[in-house]
Write an enzyme that holds these catalytic residues in place. Structure first.
Site, PDB file in Angstrom:
ATOM      1  N   HIS A 169     -16.511  86.521  20.170  1.00  0.00           N
ATOM      2  CA  HIS A 169     -17.424  87.561  20.698  1.00  0.00           C
ATOM      3  C   HIS A 169     -18.700  86.954  21.279  1.00  0.00           C
ATOM      4  CE1 HIS A 169     -14.861  90.253  18.311  1.00  0.00           C
ATOM      5  NE2 HIS A 169     -15.027  89.371  17.338  1.00  0.00           N
TER       6      HIS A 169
ATOM      7  N   SER B  43     -31.217  75.249  45.085  1.00  0.00           N
ATOM      8  CA  SER B  43     -31.598  76.525  45.675  1.00  0.00           C
ATOM      9  C   SER B  43     -32.523  76.247  46.851  1.00  0.00           C
ATOM     10  CB  SER B  43     -32.320  77.357  44.615  1.00  0.00           C
ATOM     11  OG  SER B  43     -33.187  78.277  45.237  1.00  0.00           O
TER      12      SER B  43
ATOM     13  N   GLU C 240     -18.562  78.118  39.538  1.00  0.00           N
ATOM     14  CA  GLU C 240     -18.613  79.537  39.915  1.00  0.00           C
ATOM     15  C   GLU C 240     -17.527  79.878  40.931  1.00  0.00           C
ATOM     16  OE1 GLU C 240     -23.351  80.432  39.171  1.00  0.00           O
ATOM     17  OE2 GLU C 240     -22.709  79.632  41.080  1.00  0.00           O
TER      18      GLU C 240
ATOM     19  N   LYS D  18     -33.942  74.436  40.563  1.00  0.00           N
ATOM     20  CA  LYS D  18     -32.578  74.878  40.258  1.00  0.00           C
ATOM     21  C   LYS D  18     -31.506  73.833  40.559  1.00  0.00           C
ATOM     22  CE  LYS D  18     -31.175  78.803  40.028  1.00  0.00           C
ATOM     23  NZ  LYS D  18     -31.306  80.211  40.324  1.00  0.00           N
TER      24      LYS D  18
END
Ligand code: ARG
Length: 458
Positions: free
Chosen positions: A156, A277, A290, A283
């Protein structure tokens, strides 16, 4: 010129032609179409349609064509032929004249196109198994290097029990091993040659289709011509294999994205597989992961699309079946790419062992250990579970880990608790105790790595 000009007095509308043509994607089957054509020419000798000499000429011309397309497959796209079958026949006629026109005797593009695609699938399965093999290998090598890296295991997405990074890697190894097995199973079922099924009712030239199948490297020939020309189970199976494996890869990606987050900081991804970024200079984004996670969408889409296309099709061949290829090519290309990218991500991933260990110590991941300890002292598990639940609440209130509570504090929950509890609560003890087959104990993980290496022959 189209292959079916005789019956028609008007040329096809250009818009229809573009809509109907499949050359722009089935040009990838050039090699298979030529190999299939060579085998077919041999079969035509056995039924006295071609002389040996004619067959030799055709075979030579087809081999020359094969050489040509292997040098530059894209050249096919210059042609306005309807599909790869028409293209090969056109080129053959350009080379050998009228003799080339004999090749299509007793054959239909319906048995031809499914034969070509099956031959392509057989090659593709081997390539996929190789690519999966490389990723399985990367996982095992990474596991081997990180047997001591203790980290929290989750259920979970809550810290549940400590595991090691090695054990995590080996979980994905298992999934990919099943993906390999699935491909091998698929290969067995698709290894049946449809060639010689004609348009739908079989070929009118009495030939030995089993021999023809062997020439093409198939294990046998199909039993029913109607089924043979319209069966696309192999396409569905491969798409299904791709979808399942992509589901595995998306979970792999998501786990690593979480591990790589600023909050977890368990791993650091290499600059080679991340991007920055344009706005925020700090970043470093896990784009490779992804995209792996995201691309599962198009693969599942291809499977769904193909299922819906094939559903309710009357026997036998219908043009709808031409839709099989784009789904399959796109899904398998995507799968290949994602497998390779996942291996690249693992190549120089860094594991922040300290952060992993700290996290494993938090979250009361050793609570089960305390319950098992109480069980060993004669307390029934349900009761032990309750006692530990109370101890966890108490520890949370004191902002301490279980092992940071004093013996007196622990005894308040159960008088059977003694000093020996502290060694039980250590991370090491949590791992070592899980030594039954498949567990996270260092000894189990070690033998899992050994077994995996045997399986991979490394
Ligand atoms: N391009 C077609 C396909 O991929 C070949 C079969 C065409 N057959 C026909 N009868 N029109 O399915």
């Amino acid at each position: 010129m189209a292959l079916w000009g005789g019956r028609f007095s008007q040329a096809a509308d250009q818009r229809f032609k573009h809509f109907n043509d499949s050359l722009r994607f089935d040009y990838r089957l050039a090699k298979q179409d030529i190999i299939g054509s060579i085998a077919w020419s041999k079969a035509l000798v056995t039924v006295n349609v071609l002389s040996h000499d004619e067959q030799r000429k055709l075979e030579q011309a087809l081999n020359e064509l094969l050489n040509l397309v292997q040098q530059n497959p894209q050249q096919i796209l210059q042609s306005d032929a309807e599909d790869i079958h028409s293209w090969v026949e056109q080129k053959l006629i350009e080379k050998v004249g009228d003799l080339g026109k004999k090749l299509h005797t007793g054959r239909s593009r319906n048995d031809q196109s499914t034969t070509d695609l099956k031959l392509w699938c057989k090659e593709e399965i081997k390539l996929l198994i190789d690519t999966i093999h490389q990723l399985r290998q990367s996982l095992v090598i990474t596991a081997e290097q990180h047997q001591d890296a203790v980290m929290p295991g989750y259920t979970h997405l809550q810290r549940a029990q400590p595991i090691t990074f090695a054990h995590w890697c080996l979980a994905y190894y298992e999934m990919l091993t099943r993906d390999t097995n699935r491909l091998q199973d698929t290969l067995k079922r698709l290894d049946v040659s449809p060639l010689g099924s004609g348009a739908l009712a079989g070929t009118a030239y009495l030939m030995d289709r089993e021999q023809l199948a062997t020439w093409l490297g198939f294990a046998s020939a199909t039993n029913n011509s109607l089924d043979a020309v319209s069966d696309r189970d192999h396409v569905l199976e491969l798409l299904n294999n791709a979808a399942i494996s992509m589901t595995h890869l998306s979970r792999f990606a998501e786990d690593l994205i979480i591990f790589n987050s600023g909050e977890a900081n368990f791993v650091e991804l290499s600059d080679r597989v991340t991007s920055g970024s344009s706005l925020m200079p700090q970043k470093k984004n896990p784009d490779a992961l992804e995209l792996i996670r995201g691309k599962v969408g198009r693969v599942v889409g291809a499977l769904t699309g193909a299922l819906v296309t094939f559903k309710g099709l009357p026997l036998a061949y219908n043009k709808d079946l031409q839709e099989d290829k784009e789904h399959l090519f796109d899904a398998l290309d995507t799968w290949h790419e994602c497998l390779a990218m996942a291996a690249l991500v693992l190549e120089d991933i860094k594991i922040n062992t300290d952060a992993c260990q700290q996290a494993a110590k938090q979250g009361y991941a050793n609570a089960t250990e305390l319950a098992d300890y109480l069980v060993a002292k004669g307390i029934p598990f349900r009761e032990a579970h309750h006692i530990v639940g109370e101890a966890v609440v108490g520890a949370i209130a004191k902002q301490k880990a279980l092992e940071e509570l004093t013996l007196d504090e622990l005894k308040a929950y159960s008088p059977v608790i003694e000093n020996d509890v502290y060694s039980i609560l250590s991370l090491n003890s949590c791992l070592v105790k899980r030594s039954a087959k498949g567990g996270v104990s260092p000894e189990q993980v070690k033998s899992a790595i050994k077994l995996a290496k045997q399986q991979l022959l490394i």
